[in-house]
Design an enzyme around this catalytic site. Structure first.
Site, PDB file in Angstrom:
ATOM      1  N   ASP A  37       0.856  -1.184   0.000  1.00 37.22           N
ATOM      2  CA  ASP A  37       0.000   0.000   0.000  1.00 37.22           C
ATOM      3  C   ASP A  37       0.893   1.235   0.000  1.00 37.22           C
ATOM      4  O   ASP A  37       2.078   1.166   0.368  1.00 37.22           O
ATOM      5  CB  ASP A  37      -0.906   0.015   1.234  1.00 37.22           C
ATOM      6  CG  ASP A  37      -2.188   0.810   1.014  1.00 37.22           C
ATOM      7  OD1 ASP A  37      -3.259   0.192   0.877  1.00 37.22           O
ATOM      8  OD2 ASP A  37      -2.110   2.061   0.956  1.00 37.22           O
ATOM      9  N   ASP A  60       3.634   1.454  -4.620  1.00 36.55           N
ATOM     10  CA  ASP A  60       2.905   2.294  -5.566  1.00 36.55           C
ATOM     11  C   ASP A  60       2.713   1.441  -6.809  1.00 36.55           C
ATOM     12  O   ASP A  60       3.667   1.162  -7.540  1.00 36.55           O
ATOM     13  CB  ASP A  60       3.720   3.548  -5.887  1.00 36.55           C
ATOM     14  CG  ASP A  60       3.078   4.423  -6.966  1.00 36.55           C
ATOM     15  OD1 ASP A  60       2.053   4.013  -7.545  1.00 36.55           O
ATOM     16  OD2 ASP A  60       3.634   5.509  -7.236  1.00 36.55           O
ATOM     17  N   VAL A  61       1.490   1.000  -7.049  1.00 34.67           N
ATOM     18  CA  VAL A  61       1.252   0.022  -8.115  1.00 34.67           C
ATOM     19  C   VAL A  61       1.518   0.582  -9.501  1.00 34.67           C
ATOM     20  O   VAL A  61       1.636  -0.173 -10.472  1.00 34.67           O
ATOM     21  CB  VAL A  61      -0.180  -0.560  -8.055  1.00 34.67           C
ATOM     22  CG1 VAL A  61      -0.395  -1.324  -6.760  1.00 34.67           C
ATOM     23  CG2 VAL A  61      -1.237   0.522  -8.266  1.00 34.67           C
ATOM     24  N   ASN A  87      -5.661  -5.837  -5.787  1.00 34.02           N
ATOM     25  CA  ASN A  87      -6.850  -5.239  -5.185  1.00 34.02           C
ATOM     26  C   ASN A  87      -6.850  -3.716  -5.249  1.00 34.02           C
ATOM     27  O   ASN A  87      -7.911  -3.106  -5.198  1.00 34.02           O
ATOM     28  CB  ASN A  87      -6.948  -5.701  -3.724  1.00 34.02           C
ATOM     29  CG  ASN A  87      -7.989  -4.937  -2.937  1.00 34.02           C
ATOM     30  OD1 ASN A  87      -9.181  -5.159  -3.070  1.00 34.02           O
ATOM     31  ND2 ASN A  87      -7.526  -4.013  -2.096  1.00 34.02           N
ATOM     32  N   TYR A 153     -13.241   4.766 -14.720  1.00 44.28           N
ATOM     33  CA  TYR A 153     -13.277   3.557 -13.891  1.00 44.28           C
ATOM     34  C   TYR A 153     -13.828   2.376 -14.677  1.00 44.28           C
ATOM     35  O   TYR A 153     -13.268   1.279 -14.662  1.00 44.28           O
ATOM     36  CB  TYR A 153     -14.129   3.825 -12.650  1.00 44.28           C
ATOM     37  CG  TYR A 153     -14.101   2.698 -11.636  1.00 44.28           C
ATOM     38  CD1 TYR A 153     -13.074   2.610 -10.704  1.00 44.28           C
ATOM     39  CD2 TYR A 153     -15.114   1.739 -11.609  1.00 44.28           C
ATOM     40  CE1 TYR A 153     -13.050   1.585  -9.770  1.00 44.28           C
ATOM     41  CE2 TYR A 153     -15.097   0.718 -10.684  1.00 44.28           C
ATOM     42  CZ  TYR A 153     -14.066   0.642  -9.761  1.00 44.28           C
ATOM     43  OH  TYR A 153     -14.044  -0.387  -8.845  1.00 44.28           O
ATOM     44  N   LYS A 157     -11.674  -1.053 -15.680  1.00 49.49           N
ATOM     45  CA  LYS A 157     -12.087  -2.357 -15.161  1.00 49.49           C
ATOM     46  C   LYS A 157     -12.503  -3.311 -16.281  1.00 49.49           C
ATOM     47  O   LYS A 157     -12.292  -4.525 -16.192  1.00 49.49           O
ATOM     48  CB  LYS A 157     -13.213  -2.185 -14.131  1.00 49.49           C
ATOM     49  CG  LYS A 157     -12.773  -1.498 -12.841  1.00 49.49           C
ATOM     50  CD  LYS A 157     -11.701  -2.288 -12.099  1.00 49.49           C
ATOM     51  CE  LYS A 157     -11.416  -1.701 -10.721  1.00 49.49           C
ATOM     52  NZ  LYS A 157     -10.391  -2.476  -9.983  1.00 49.49           N
ATOM     53  N   THR A 188     -17.796  -0.334   2.242  1.00 44.24           N
ATOM     54  CA  THR A 188     -16.462   0.141   2.604  1.00 44.24           C
ATOM     55  C   THR A 188     -16.416   1.653   2.383  1.00 44.24           C
ATOM     56  O   THR A 188     -17.292   2.226   1.721  1.00 44.24           O
ATOM     57  CB  THR A 188     -15.374  -0.504   1.724  1.00 44.24           C
ATOM     58  OG1 THR A 188     -15.514  -0.020   0.383  1.00 44.24           O
ATOM     59  CG2 THR A 188     -15.463  -2.025   1.745  1.00 44.24           C
TER      60      THR A 188
END
Length: 259
Positions: A37, A60-61, A87, A153, A157, A188
């Site tokens: 993360d 950092d993805v 994720n 988004y 996806k 969440t």
């Protein structure tokens, strides 16, 4: 014996609402967990809470070198990497396509799509060194249809689905399975709090009342599916898509008196 004894799992976005649930679920099943993360404070706190068999690494993805450091952390701490859960994800503030800033478009795709691509690219050799394993990419019910005002988004996806199927074909002979899960509205902060630059949260636009299962999903619902898909119980499953949405995509469940 717990299902994940002697297995090492890297979860990206591991401090978030779903991510932290996944981390705890794998740890409870005996896994070594690497919490990836960008939030070092929350990541270190979660690792400290879990204690043994848990490690935080700043990830950092969108940065390939950061991925190499995370995979190295998994192998140096626990000897191997067996499971990757892609994720990490971010949401765009709602806007029509005409009013979407190209910088927002690039940022959302960079995290949600390129981050997943880099994870597969960098983790695959480590999974191969471990004689195989599993990758699960977290997509969305938004990747199975269109959703107005969320073009970056949705587009990212949707692309994760094609990337997943390609990876499944390329890695299957290495005993590496690659699948997607498609959560619906999960309780969440991701859906209860507005995205940066937004004034309304996603949850404001969804009521679970018409769902076949009339409630919001819980992070543990998704975690249980994830535990199945990355286990030996799912050894013949790859390139597949698992929807977990309480029936959201089915359409409204009319009551008898209203039908």
């Amino acid at each position: 014996m717990p299902r994940y004894d002697n297995q090492t799992v890297l979860v990206t976005g591991g401090t978030g609402g779903q991510g932290s649930s996944h981390v705890r679920a794998f740890h409870a099943e005996g896994a070594n967990v690497v919490i990836g993360d960008i939030d070092a404070e929350r990541g270190a706190a979660l690792a400290d809470e879990l204690g043994t068999r848990a490690r935080f690494t700043r990830l950092d993805v969108t940065d390939e070198s950061s991925w190499y450091s995370a995979v190295l952390a998994a192998e140096s701490s626990f000897g191997a990497l067996n499971v990757l859960v892609n994720n990490a994800g971010v949401q765009n503030p709602p806007a029509t396509i005409e009013n979407t800033d190209p910088a927002t478009w690039s940022r959302i795709l960079d995290v949600n799509l390129t981050g997943t691509f880099l994870g597969i690219k960098v983790a695959a050799p480590a999974l191969r060194r471990a004689a195989g394993g599993a990758i699960v990419n977290v997509a969305s019910t938004m990747s199975l249809g269109g959703t107005g005002h969320y073009a970056p988004y949705v587009a990212g996806k949707w692309a994760v689905r094609g990337l997943t199927r390609t990876a499944a074909l390329e890695l299957g002979r290495d005993n590496i399975r690659v699948n997607t899960i498609h959560p619906g509205v999960i309780a969440t902060p991701f859906i209860h709090e507005p995205a940066a630059g937004a004034t309304a949260a996603i949850a404001d636009f969804y009521s679970p009342e018409p769902f076949a299962i009339p409630r919001l999903g819980e992070p543990t619902d998704v975690s249980r599916l994830l535990l199945f898909l990355t286990s030996s119980d799912a050894s013949f499953i790859t390139g597949s898509e698992y929807v977990i949405d309480g029936g959201l995509l089915l359409g409204p469940a009319l009551q008898a008196e209203a039908a």
